[in-house]
Write an enzyme that holds these catalytic residues in place. Structure first.
Site, PDB file in Angstrom:
ATOM      1  N   ASP A   3       0.827  -1.203   0.000  1.00 58.15           N
ATOM      2  CA  ASP A   3       0.000   0.000   0.000  1.00 58.15           C
ATOM      3  C   ASP A   3       0.864   1.256   0.000  1.00 58.15           C
ATOM      4  O   ASP A   3       1.985   1.260   0.527  1.00 58.15           O
ATOM      5  CB  ASP A   3      -0.898  -0.016   1.244  1.00 58.15           C
ATOM      6  CG  ASP A   3      -2.047   0.957   1.130  1.00 58.15           C
ATOM      7  OD1 ASP A   3      -2.338   1.417   0.004  1.00 58.15           O
ATOM      8  OD2 ASP A   3      -2.663   1.279   2.162  1.00 58.15           O
ATOM      9  N   ASN A  46     -10.049  -3.356  -7.328  1.00 61.18           N
ATOM     10  CA  ASN A  46      -9.199  -2.412  -8.066  1.00 61.18           C
ATOM     11  C   ASN A  46      -9.721  -2.092  -9.464  1.00 61.18           C
ATOM     12  O   ASN A  46      -9.244  -1.144 -10.106  1.00 61.18           O
ATOM     13  CB  ASN A  46      -7.766  -2.951  -8.177  1.00 61.18           C
ATOM     14  CG  ASN A  46      -6.990  -2.859  -6.881  1.00 61.18           C
ATOM     15  OD1 ASN A  46      -6.048  -3.612  -6.659  1.00 61.18           O
ATOM     16  ND2 ASN A  46      -7.387  -1.943  -6.001  1.00 61.18           N
TER      17      ASN A  46
END
Length: 248
Positions: free
Chosen positions: A19, A67
């Site tokens: 991340d 995503n």
């Protein structure tokens, strides 16, 4: 190739939620895709350090089922970076004896990406030293629902009996059926959640939420996390020996 489940005090399977790429780029007035490019290059360093540390299984959350909600141009570049990664690293992985496997449904990926990924899987299928599990179009909830549907179909076809369903049998229907449970999850960039990643496999994993964004997460940061892990007390529902004795 099947890696046996780890002993209590060892680290066999490490997983990463990579991340912070976008925030890293924003802090430098760069487009988000620049962060993904550097982040993809960072994978090589972390992979090499995991191998040096003797870790047998490495799982990376590369692209989640959620995503797809990102801008199409960003998604397209993410897959191009993935393709470049495999082209760049495949020979190193073969030399390391690392087998590439995929968790997730890759049929939705671009055809070129599917071809490169499948070719990488085939090229390393004989490798026996390590496993590099890349999670693509993966979601923990989707994986569990997929397993339930497959179990239902096998019960209908009388391949299995419902009374056979236990944790061991259920595990055989997951993408990670040949992998041990995750021992350590590292999420970078400071967010403290698992974001639908390996919900079943993380049941007894230790978790470290490092504030460093993934593009800056280097070998030194990884070694620091491994030191933290070594000092964790993994009891798997049991009590310490001294606590057990005090109760007697």
């Amino acid at each position: 190739m099947k890696i046996e489940e780890n002993k209590i005090n060892s680290l066999t399977h490490i997983a990463f939620i990579m991340d912070g790429n976008g925030r890293w780029a924003k802090a430098r007035n760069l487009p988000r895709t620049a962060g993904h490019k550097v982040g993809c290059e960072r994978v090589s360093d972390i992979y090499q350090e995991c191998i040096a540390q003797g870790i047998k299984v490495i799982s990376l959350y590369a692209f989640s089922t959620e995503n797809w909600n990102r801008p199409k141009t960003e998604i397209s570049l993410l897959f191009k970076y993935l393709e470049h990664f495999f082209k760049r690293e495949i020979n190193n992985m073969i030399n390391d004896g690392t087998k590439i496997v995929v968790s997730g449904d890759i049929t939705r990926l671009p055809e070129k990406t599917q071809t490169i990924v499948n070719n990488s899987i085939e090229a390393t299928n004989h490798c026996q030293n390590h496993i590099f599990n890349i999670c693509l179009n993966y979601g923990g909830k989707a994986e569990i629902i997929r397993a339930c549907k497959q179990i239902y179909e096998d019960i209908k076809l009388e391949k299995i009996d419902i009374d056979q369903i236990d944790e061991t049998k259920f595990n055989q229907y997951l993408y990670t059926k040949d992998l041990p449970p995750v021992d350590l999850l590292i999420r970078t960039s400071g967010e403290m959640r698992i974001s639908n990643f390996m919900l079943w496999q993380l049941a007894y994993a230790e978790m470290i939420f490092d504030p460093t964004p993934w593009p800056d997460f280097d070998k030194k940061h990884l070694r620091q996390c491994l030191d933290i892990y070594k000092n964790r007390d993994r009891r798997f529902g049991r009590v310490k020996d001294d606590e057990e004795k005090s109760d007697q």
